[in-house]
Scaffold this motif. Sequence first.
Motif, PDB file in Angstrom:
ATOM      1  N   PHE A 123     -31.863 -25.764  48.847  1.00  0.00           N
ATOM      2  CA  PHE A 123     -32.159 -27.144  49.317  1.00  0.00           C
ATOM      3  C   PHE A 123     -33.698 -27.522  48.996  1.00  0.00           C
ATOM      4  O   PHE A 123     -33.990 -28.812  48.679  1.00  0.00           O
ATOM      5  CB  PHE A 123     -31.601 -27.252  50.538  1.00  0.00           C
ATOM      6  CG  PHE A 123     -30.161 -27.275  50.578  1.00  0.00           C
ATOM      7  CD1 PHE A 123     -29.372 -27.484  49.495  1.00  0.00           C
ATOM      8  CD2 PHE A 123     -29.527 -26.982  52.063  1.00  0.00           C
ATOM      9  CE1 PHE A 123     -27.913 -26.921  49.597  1.00  0.00           C
ATOM     10  CE2 PHE A 123     -28.162 -26.862  51.934  1.00  0.00           C
ATOM     11  CZ  PHE A 123     -27.231 -26.923  51.037  1.00  0.00           C
ATOM     12  N   SER A 124     -34.599 -26.867  49.622  1.00  0.00           N
ATOM     13  CA  SER A 124     -35.939 -26.944  49.534  1.00  0.00           C
ATOM     14  C   SER A 124     -36.425 -27.364  47.960  1.00  0.00           C
ATOM     15  O   SER A 124     -37.141 -28.330  47.628  1.00  0.00           O
ATOM     16  CB  SER A 124     -36.805 -25.744  50.156  1.00  0.00           C
ATOM     17  OG  SER A 124     -38.041 -25.803  49.849  1.00  0.00           O
ATOM     18  N   LEU A 125     -35.908 -26.363  47.013  1.00  0.00           N
ATOM     19  CA  LEU A 125     -36.143 -26.689  45.610  1.00  0.00           C
ATOM     20  C   LEU A 125     -35.574 -28.050  45.162  1.00  0.00           C
ATOM     21  O   LEU A 125     -36.335 -28.723  44.298  1.00  0.00           O
ATOM     22  CB  LEU A 125     -35.710 -25.679  44.756  1.00  0.00           C
ATOM     23  CG  LEU A 125     -35.729 -25.751  43.377  1.00  0.00           C
ATOM     24  CD1 LEU A 125     -37.071 -25.541  42.860  1.00  0.00           C
ATOM     25  CD2 LEU A 125     -34.809 -24.582  42.555  1.00  0.00           C
ATOM     26  N   ILE A 126     -34.622 -28.364  45.706  1.00  0.00           N
ATOM     27  CA  ILE A 126     -33.974 -29.713  45.105  1.00  0.00           C
ATOM     28  C   ILE A 126     -34.814 -31.026  45.887  1.00  0.00           C
ATOM     29  O   ILE A 126     -34.910 -31.868  45.115  1.00  0.00           O
ATOM     30  CB  ILE A 126     -32.261 -29.903  45.748  1.00  0.00           C
ATOM     31  CG1 ILE A 126     -31.585 -28.870  44.661  1.00  0.00           C
ATOM     32  CG2 ILE A 126     -31.955 -31.177  45.521  1.00  0.00           C
ATOM     33  CD1 ILE A 126     -30.359 -28.565  45.362  1.00  0.00           C
ATOM     34  N   GLN A 183     -33.345 -28.417  34.584  1.00  0.00           N
ATOM     35  CA  GLN A 183     -34.362 -28.593  35.588  1.00  0.00           C
ATOM     36  C   GLN A 183     -34.580 -27.396  36.968  1.00  0.00           C
ATOM     37  O   GLN A 183     -35.641 -27.172  37.416  1.00  0.00           O
ATOM     38  CB  GLN A 183     -34.405 -29.983  36.372  1.00  0.00           C
ATOM     39  CG  GLN A 183     -34.491 -30.971  35.313  1.00  0.00           C
ATOM     40  CD  GLN A 183     -34.039 -32.366  36.130  1.00  0.00           C
ATOM     41  OE1 GLN A 183     -32.964 -32.736  35.786  1.00  0.00           O
ATOM     42  NE2 GLN A 183     -34.758 -33.138  36.621  1.00  0.00           N
ATOM     43  N   ILE A 184     -33.518 -26.804  36.974  1.00  0.00           N
ATOM     44  CA  ILE A 184     -33.406 -25.909  38.219  1.00  0.00           C
ATOM     45  C   ILE A 184     -33.446 -24.425  37.801  1.00  0.00           C
ATOM     46  O   ILE A 184     -34.351 -23.791  38.247  1.00  0.00           O
ATOM     47  CB  ILE A 184     -31.924 -25.943  38.895  1.00  0.00           C
ATOM     48  CG1 ILE A 184     -31.936 -27.377  39.741  1.00  0.00           C
ATOM     49  CG2 ILE A 184     -31.885 -25.079  39.984  1.00  0.00           C
ATOM     50  CD1 ILE A 184     -32.968 -27.707  40.810  1.00  0.00           C
ATOM     51  N   LYS A 185     -32.985 -24.078  36.532  1.00  0.00           N
ATOM     52  CA  LYS A 185     -32.854 -22.586  36.103  1.00  0.00           C
ATOM     53  C   LYS A 185     -34.470 -22.191  36.051  1.00  0.00           C
ATOM     54  O   LYS A 185     -34.710 -21.035  36.497  1.00  0.00           O
ATOM     55  CB  LYS A 185     -32.449 -22.683  34.952  1.00  0.00           C
ATOM     56  CG  LYS A 185     -30.678 -22.796  35.122  1.00  0.00           C
ATOM     57  CD  LYS A 185     -30.056 -22.639  33.567  1.00  0.00           C
ATOM     58  CE  LYS A 185     -28.616 -22.692  33.710  1.00  0.00           C
ATOM     59  NZ  LYS A 185     -27.713 -22.593  32.516  1.00  0.00           N
ATOM     60  N   ARG A 215     -29.757 -39.440  44.230  1.00  0.00           N
ATOM     61  CA  ARG A 215     -29.540 -38.337  43.467  1.00  0.00           C
ATOM     62  C   ARG A 215     -29.836 -36.962  44.326  1.00  0.00           C
ATOM     63  O   ARG A 215     -29.011 -35.950  44.055  1.00  0.00           O
ATOM     64  CB  ARG A 215     -30.399 -38.234  42.196  1.00  0.00           C
ATOM     65  CG  ARG A 215     -30.121 -37.457  41.335  1.00  0.00           C
ATOM     66  CD  ARG A 215     -30.821 -37.683  39.951  1.00  0.00           C
ATOM     67  NE  ARG A 215     -30.574 -36.709  38.883  1.00  0.00           N
ATOM     68  CZ  ARG A 215     -29.308 -36.541  38.111  1.00  0.00           C
ATOM     69  NH1 ARG A 215     -28.291 -37.171  38.285  1.00  0.00           N
ATOM     70  NH2 ARG A 215     -29.425 -35.399  37.357  1.00  0.00           N
ATOM     71  N   CYS A 216     -30.938 -37.011  45.000  1.00  0.00           N
ATOM     72  CA  CYS A 216     -31.146 -35.825  45.828  1.00  0.00           C
ATOM     73  C   CYS A 216     -30.133 -35.472  46.672  1.00  0.00           C
ATOM     74  O   CYS A 216     -29.487 -34.162  46.948  1.00  0.00           O
ATOM     75  CB  CYS A 216     -32.509 -35.826  46.577  1.00  0.00           C
ATOM     76  SG  CYS A 216     -32.930 -34.722  47.264  1.00  0.00           S
ATOM     77  N   GLY A 217     -29.589 -36.417  47.134  1.00  0.00           N
ATOM     78  CA  GLY A 217     -28.244 -36.295  48.417  1.00  0.00           C
ATOM     79  C   GLY A 217     -26.981 -35.557  47.481  1.00  0.00           C
ATOM     80  O   GLY A 217     -26.413 -34.749  48.059  1.00  0.00           O
ATOM     81  N   ASP A 275     -38.056 -30.754  46.098  1.00  0.00           N
ATOM     82  CA  ASP A 275     -39.120 -30.775  45.593  1.00  0.00           C
ATOM     83  C   ASP A 275     -38.895 -31.425  44.142  1.00  0.00           C
ATOM     84  O   ASP A 275     -39.694 -32.366  43.780  1.00  0.00           O
ATOM     85  CB  ASP A 275     -39.432 -29.334  45.468  1.00  0.00           C
ATOM     86  CG  ASP A 275     -40.352 -28.928  46.702  1.00  0.00           C
ATOM     87  OD1 ASP A 275     -40.611 -29.574  47.374  1.00  0.00           O
ATOM     88  OD2 ASP A 275     -40.411 -27.527  46.762  1.00  0.00           O
ATOM     89  N   THR A 276     -37.830 -31.143  43.530  1.00  0.00           N
ATOM     90  CA  THR A 276     -37.496 -31.632  42.095  1.00  0.00           C
ATOM     91  C   THR A 276     -36.893 -33.055  42.223  1.00  0.00           C
ATOM     92  O   THR A 276     -37.165 -33.841  41.253  1.00  0.00           O
ATOM     93  CB  THR A 276     -36.557 -30.697  41.527  1.00  0.00           C
ATOM     94  OG1 THR A 276     -36.792 -29.374  42.120  1.00  0.00           O
ATOM     95  CG2 THR A 276     -36.133 -30.751  40.040  1.00  0.00           C
ATOM     96  N   PHE A 277     -35.934 -33.574  43.044  1.00  0.00           N
ATOM     97  CA  PHE A 277     -35.219 -34.706  43.199  1.00  0.00           C
ATOM     98  C   PHE A 277     -35.621 -35.803  44.253  1.00  0.00           C
ATOM     99  O   PHE A 277     -34.965 -36.714  44.488  1.00  0.00           O
ATOM    100  CB  PHE A 277     -33.876 -34.524  43.086  1.00  0.00           C
ATOM    101  CG  PHE A 277     -33.474 -33.744  41.870  1.00  0.00           C
ATOM    102  CD1 PHE A 277     -33.267 -34.311  40.590  1.00  0.00           C
ATOM    103  CD2 PHE A 277     -32.819 -32.583  42.137  1.00  0.00           C
ATOM    104  CE1 PHE A 277     -32.944 -33.333  39.547  1.00  0.00           C
ATOM    105  CE2 PHE A 277     -32.550 -31.620  40.928  1.00  0.00           C
ATOM    106  CZ  PHE A 277     -32.459 -32.170  39.772  1.00  0.00           C
TER     107      PHE A 277
END
Lengths: 120, 187
Positions: free
Chosen positions: B118-121, B32-34, B131-133, B123-125
Amino acid sequence: MRSDLLVSILTELNGSSADIEASGVISTDGLMMASVLPASMDEDRVGAMSAAMLSLGDRTAQELARGELEQVLIKGASGYVLMTYAGTEGVLTVLTKASAKLGLIFLDVKRAAGRISEML
Amino acid sequence: MSQDFEKLTVYGKSFSGLTADKEALLVEIGPQIKPHLGAVTDEFYQQLLNISEASTFLAGRVESLKKTHGLWMEGLFTGPFDKNFTAQMFKVGDVHVKVKLPVEFMAGAMTLINNRLFSLIVDTFGDDKQRCGQVIAAVNAVTGFSLLVMQQSYQASSLAEELEKFLKISGMSRTLFTNLALAYRDK
């Protein structure tokens, strides 16, 4: 044995003046080859420190345009440390009392260094 | 200079809190991140170029640096975070010393990267706070781990460089210096 011969030169040197308290022959890498030191002195430290000081003296003489290094002399409140090359691969270090007559010591050390140089 | 990367890995993880669970989570979220990491890298270098002290080190090298940086970021979400990863991060630190990059640049750069990640995370989670934490904690751990290893390398390389300089100035051979150090080691 070469080390026995070196020790005999050092013993003779120490005996040449009551002011000489200790002496040693060290490789330019700082390893002791032969010594006549009081038991309280650490042979490894005397060896490594002497070679390091001579190396620094060499560099200082060169950097400050004093020509080829002949000897390094350190004077402390309790006496002198005299270091000189014995050939290209040896260092002769002599520790004396503060009251030492340096002229005679220099002469004896020079002679001893010459003999050690021939042996190395 | 020899380095025990196994030991450094354990040491780095103990500080950064990079646990096996966090490592597994990083690998799990990789897909999801790559796809977004290229943009993170682009933004990172854009920010660096805006810092005058940093931009002087980048002139003419941005594209090749982006490539290396991109590979490292991919690695953060691929693993394994073993002694080879540590050795690679150590080498990166060493390269930074060789180009005489000021030491604070590494911590500064890592902060910029974390901010963007962190900003991307979020946005994604962001929809799943728990889970985001967890993901933020895992990313913070792996970037912290990377930074610690690079700084270790920096310290080792800087000392080695200083020693070389000292030996050159003093005229002492390395063997003599080693013997001197041995003579004065703790007995």
